[in-house]
Design a protein around this motif. Sequence first.
Motif, PDB file in Angstrom:
ATOM      1  N   ARG A  68       0.826  -1.216   0.000  1.00 18.10           N
ATOM      2  CA  ARG A  68       0.000   0.000   0.000  1.00 18.10           C
ATOM      3  C   ARG A  68       0.860   1.266   0.000  1.00 18.10           C
ATOM      4  N   ASP A  69       2.091   1.124   0.488  1.00 12.15           N
ATOM      5  CA  ASP A  69       3.003   2.273   0.571  1.00 12.15           C
ATOM      6  C   ASP A  69       4.417   1.711   0.610  1.00 12.15           C
ATOM      7  N   TRP A  70       5.071   1.620  -0.550  1.00  8.61           N
ATOM      8  CA  TRP A  70       6.359   0.944  -0.602  1.00  8.61           C
ATOM      9  C   TRP A  70       7.423   1.643   0.233  1.00  8.61           C
ATOM     10  N   ALA A  85      11.125   1.112   4.756  1.00 10.93           N
ATOM     11  CA  ALA A  85      11.778   1.612   5.975  1.00 10.93           C
ATOM     12  C   ALA A  85      11.538   0.649   7.138  1.00 10.93           C
ATOM     13  N   ALA A  86      10.317   0.142   7.256  1.00 15.78           N
ATOM     14  CA  ALA A  86      10.006  -0.787   8.342  1.00 15.78           C
ATOM     15  C   ALA A  86      10.740  -2.115   8.161  1.00 15.78           C
ATOM     16  N   LEU A  87      10.821  -2.583   6.924  1.00 12.40           N
ATOM     17  CA  LEU A  87      11.518  -3.843   6.660  1.00 12.40           C
ATOM     18  C   LEU A  87      12.993  -3.737   7.017  1.00 12.40           C
ATOM     19  N   GLU A  88      13.619  -2.628   6.673  1.00 12.90           N
ATOM     20  CA  GLU A  88      15.045  -2.463   6.967  1.00 12.90           C
ATOM     21  C   GLU A  88      15.292  -2.442   8.473  1.00 12.90           C
ATOM     22  N   LYS A  89      14.438  -1.762   9.217  1.00 17.24           N
ATOM     23  CA  LYS A  89      14.598  -1.708  10.665  1.00 17.24           C
ATOM     24  C   LYS A  89      14.292  -3.064  11.298  1.00 17.24           C
ATOM     25  N   MET A  90      13.321  -3.767  10.730  1.00 11.81           N
ATOM     26  CA  MET A  90      12.994  -5.102  11.218  1.00 11.81           C
ATOM     27  C   MET A  90      14.186  -6.040  11.061  1.00 11.81           C
ATOM     28  N   ASP A  91      14.816  -6.036   9.900  1.00  8.14           N
ATOM     29  CA  ASP A  91      15.929  -6.944   9.665  1.00  8.14           C
ATOM     30  C   ASP A  91      17.143  -6.559  10.504  1.00  8.14           C
ATOM     31  N   ALA A  92      17.357  -5.263  10.696  1.00  7.44           N
ATOM     32  CA  ALA A  92      18.465  -4.820  11.541  1.00  7.44           C
ATOM     33  C   ALA A  92      18.265  -5.305  12.982  1.00  7.44           C
ATOM     34  N   ALA A  93      17.037  -5.229  13.458  1.00  7.26           N
ATOM     35  CA  ALA A  93      16.758  -5.694  14.822  1.00  7.26           C
ATOM     36  C   ALA A  93      16.959  -7.206  14.919  1.00  7.26           C
ATOM     37  N   TYR A  94      16.554  -7.932  13.903  1.00  7.52           N
ATOM     38  CA  TYR A  94      16.729  -9.385  13.937  1.00  7.52           C
ATOM     39  C   TYR A  94      18.210  -9.746  13.911  1.00  7.52           C
ATOM     40  N   GLN A  95      18.984  -9.061  13.073  1.00  7.43           N
ATOM     41  CA  GLN A  95      20.423  -9.348  13.019  1.00  7.43           C
ATOM     42  C   GLN A  95      21.086  -9.056  14.360  1.00  7.43           C
ATOM     43  N   ALA A  96      20.685  -7.970  15.002  1.00  7.36           N
ATOM     44  CA  ALA A  96      21.251  -7.643  16.320  1.00  7.36           C
ATOM     45  C   ALA A  96      20.864  -8.707  17.342  1.00  7.36           C
ATOM     46  N   TRP A  97      19.599  -9.151  17.308  1.00  2.00           N
ATOM     47  CA  TRP A  97      19.153 -10.208  18.221  1.00  2.00           C
ATOM     48  C   TRP A  97      19.934 -11.496  17.966  1.00  2.00           C
ATOM     49  N   LEU A  98      20.167 -11.808  16.688  1.00  2.00           N
ATOM     50  CA  LEU A  98      20.875 -13.025  16.325  1.00  2.00           C
ATOM     51  C   LEU A  98      22.308 -12.989  16.858  1.00  2.00           C
ATOM     52  N   GLU A  99      22.989 -11.865  16.660  1.00  4.74           N
ATOM     53  CA  GLU A  99      24.374 -11.750  17.127  1.00  4.74           C
ATOM     54  C   GLU A  99      24.457 -11.879  18.641  1.00  4.74           C
ATOM     55  N   GLU A 128       1.465  -3.678   8.154  1.00  3.58           N
ATOM     56  CA  GLU A 128       0.351  -2.767   7.931  1.00  3.58           C
ATOM     57  C   GLU A 128       0.284  -2.254   6.495  1.00  3.58           C
ATOM     58  N   TYR A 129       1.382  -2.379   5.757  1.00  2.00           N
ATOM     59  CA  TYR A 129       1.410  -1.866   4.386  1.00  2.00           C
ATOM     60  C   TYR A 129       1.229  -2.962   3.329  1.00  2.00           C
ATOM     61  N   ILE A 130       1.028  -4.195   3.769  1.00  2.08           N
ATOM     62  CA  ILE A 130       1.039  -5.328   2.838  1.00  2.08           C
ATOM     63  C   ILE A 130      -0.353  -5.616   2.293  1.00  2.08           C
ATOM     64  N   ASN A 131      -0.439  -5.802   0.976  1.00  4.85           N
ATOM     65  CA  ASN A 131      -1.601  -6.410   0.329  1.00  4.85           C
ATOM     66  C   ASN A 131      -1.254  -7.884   0.114  1.00  4.85           C
ATOM     67  N   SER A 132      -1.516  -8.685   1.109  1.00  8.66           N
ATOM     68  CA  SER A 132      -1.073 -10.074   1.067  1.00  8.66           C
ATOM     69  C   SER A 132      -1.703 -10.829  -0.092  1.00  8.66           C
ATOM     70  N   GLU A 133      -0.893 -11.660  -0.742  1.00 11.17           N
ATOM     71  CA  GLU A 133      -1.326 -12.530  -1.848  1.00 11.17           C
ATOM     72  C   GLU A 133      -1.726 -11.772  -3.115  1.00 11.17           C
ATOM     73  N   GLU A 134      -1.402 -10.490  -3.230  1.00  6.58           N
ATOM     74  CA  GLU A 134      -1.812  -9.753  -4.425  1.00  6.58           C
ATOM     75  C   GLU A 134      -1.186 -10.335  -5.693  1.00  6.58           C
ATOM     76  N   PHE A 135       0.059 -10.806  -5.593  1.00  3.12           N
ATOM     77  CA  PHE A 135       0.729 -11.357  -6.772  1.00  3.12           C
ATOM     78  C   PHE A 135      -0.044 -12.555  -7.320  1.00  3.12           C
ATOM     79  N   SER A 136      -0.366 -13.520  -6.468  1.00  2.00           N
ATOM     80  CA  SER A 136      -1.082 -14.707  -6.937  1.00  2.00           C
ATOM     81  C   SER A 136      -2.513 -14.385  -7.316  1.00  2.00           C
ATOM     82  N   GLN A 137      -3.125 -13.445  -6.627  1.00  2.00           N
ATOM     83  CA  GLN A 137      -4.506 -13.078  -6.956  1.00  2.00           C
ATOM     84  C   GLN A 137      -4.600 -12.439  -8.335  1.00  2.00           C
ATOM     85  N   LEU A 138      -3.606 -11.659  -8.712  1.00  2.00           N
ATOM     86  CA  LEU A 138      -3.571 -11.083 -10.063  1.00  2.00           C
ATOM     87  C   LEU A 138      -3.592 -12.183 -11.118  1.00  2.00           C
ATOM     88  N   ILE A 139      -2.787 -13.199 -10.896  1.00  2.00           N
ATOM     89  CA  ILE A 139      -2.690 -14.302 -11.852  1.00  2.00           C
ATOM     90  C   ILE A 139      -4.000 -15.082 -11.920  1.00  2.00           C
TER      91      ILE A 139
END
Length: 505
Positions: free
Chosen positions: A94-96, A101-115, A143-154
Motif C-alpha cells: 500500500r506504501d512501498w 523503511a520498516a523492513l530495513e529496521k525489522m531486519d536490523a533488529a533481527y540481526q542484532a538479536w541473532l548476534e 500494515e502496508y502489505i496487500n497479502s497474496e496480491e501477486f497470486s490473486q492477479l494471476i
Amino acid sequence: MKTLISRIALGLAALAMSPALVYAQDLDAIAERVTEFTLDNGLHLIIIERPVAPVATFVTFVNVGGVDEPVNNTGVAHIFEHMAFKGSRNIGTRDWEAEQAALEKMDAAYQAWLEESYSSQPDEARLDALWQEFEQWQQAAGEYINSEEFSQLIEREGGVGLNAFTSADATGYFYSLPQNKAELWFYLEAERFRNPVFREFYVEKDVIMEERRMRTDSSPQGRLLEEFLSVAYSAHPYRNPVIGWASDIAATTMADTRKFFETYYVPSNMTVAIAGDVDPQAMRELAETYLGGLPAAKHPPSVKTIEPPQRGERRFVIEEQSQPLFIAGYKTVAADHPDAAALEMLSTILSSGRTSRLYRRMVQDEQLALAVQALTGFPGSRYPSLFVTFAVPNAGVALADIERVLNEEIDKAKAGEIAQQELDRAVTNARAGAVRGLNSNMGLALNMAQAHAQRGSWQQAFTYLDDLSAVTLDDLQRVAQTYLVKSNRTVGSIQNAAIQGGAGQ
C-alpha cells in the motif's frame, strides 16, 4: 498439420521399431516448432509452438539449488523461492517507501538479536528488548502489505497451476495463462526478479521451519534420508538438506537472502521456456520489452568442492520406535557422464514397475518388503551423485534379509545375468515415460528448459533417449562392477531399539 506433441509421440513410438533415422527426422519436426534466442543480458528463451488450445505454460528455470548455498545459509534457495511470490515494489504494498523503511529496521533488529544470541554469554534483557523491537517493526511492515496480491492477479486473469520447486540442483517457477494474457506473465516475471521485496520474510521462515518439522523431523523416511546424505558425503554440499538445517534457517536474514539472489538470479543463469498457442515473434518482443531490463551480471560461481574417494563402507543406525527402513547408496557419476545412461537403465531393470527384478522377488514372490526402489541421480545430477536402493520391510522381516536380497540382485548384475529382453523392456519404458512427460505444455517447457540450462541444449531432452537405447548388456555389467561395490557404499537403517540382527549389526 500435426501438433508438436503428436509428432513427438509418433516419432518416439516409431523409434521403438527403427532407432536412429526416424528419431533424427522427429527432432527435425520438433525443431520446426521451436524458436530460441538469447537477450543481450544473457537470458535464454525457448518458445515451443503448440496450438492445440488457446493457452500457454510459462517456466522460469534457474540453475541454482541447495548445492549452491553458502555455509550458514543452507535452505536459502528455498527461502528465496517463497519470497518470489510476495510481489514487488509495485505489487503487494500500500506504501512501498514506508514498508521499505520498516523492513530495513525489522531486519536490523533481527540481526542484532541473532548476534547477541550467539555470544558466549547472551544478555537476556538485551535479547528480550531486541526481540520486542523486531516484532514491533514486523508488525509495522505488515500494515502496508496487500497479502497474496501477486497470486490473486494471476488467478483473476485465468492463471492456473501457479507453483514452484527447489531441488538440490535447481529452482523452477511455473504457471499457465490464457494465450492472450502472455504480456501479463512477462510483466509479473520482470517485477519479481528485477528487484524482489522480502516482505513477510520471517513469517515465511516460520512456515518453512514447520515444513521441516513435518517432512524431516516428524517423518521416519525424512530423518533417514537426511542422515544418509550427511554420512554418504564427506565434503560435497549434496550432504546438506534442501530444506536447510534448522539452525541455518533461523540464522538466515533478509540481507543473506538478497545476497544469494543477487549472486545466482542473474540472466545468464536463468532459462525461460514457453509452450502453447503463442507467436514466437510476439514473445520475443515482449521478452525484450520486459525481461531485457533485468541487469546483466557476472555468471555465478559453480561448486568447486570435489568429493574425495571413499575409504571404505560407511554404516549408521537410527534407533527409534517407528517403521523399520533400509537404504544403501553407491557413489556414481553426474548426468553428463558417459556411464549415466547405463546406471539409469540398471535402476529401471531392478525396480521400475511390477515386472522389475526387485518388485517381483521382494514384494510379490518372497513378500519381504512392502515397497522397494532403486534409483540413480540422488540427490541431484549436476555433480557426481548416488545410486540408491531403498526398502520398507514387511512386519517381522529382518533388515539383514532385506540387505541380503538387495546385494544378491546387484551381484547378479555384476555377473552379467541380466537378459536382453529386460534391457529392451527398460528402454521401451523409458521412451513411454518420455512421451508421457512431454504430453503437455508443462512437460515440454520444463524438460526443455532444464535440458538447456544443465546440458547445454533443449535437444538433450530428446536425444538422451539415444543414450539409453545405446546401452548394452556389457555396459550394465561394467557399471555394476565399477560403482556398486562395498567400499563405495553407505548403508543406513531405522531399527526399533529392541530388535537385534538388522543391518549394521
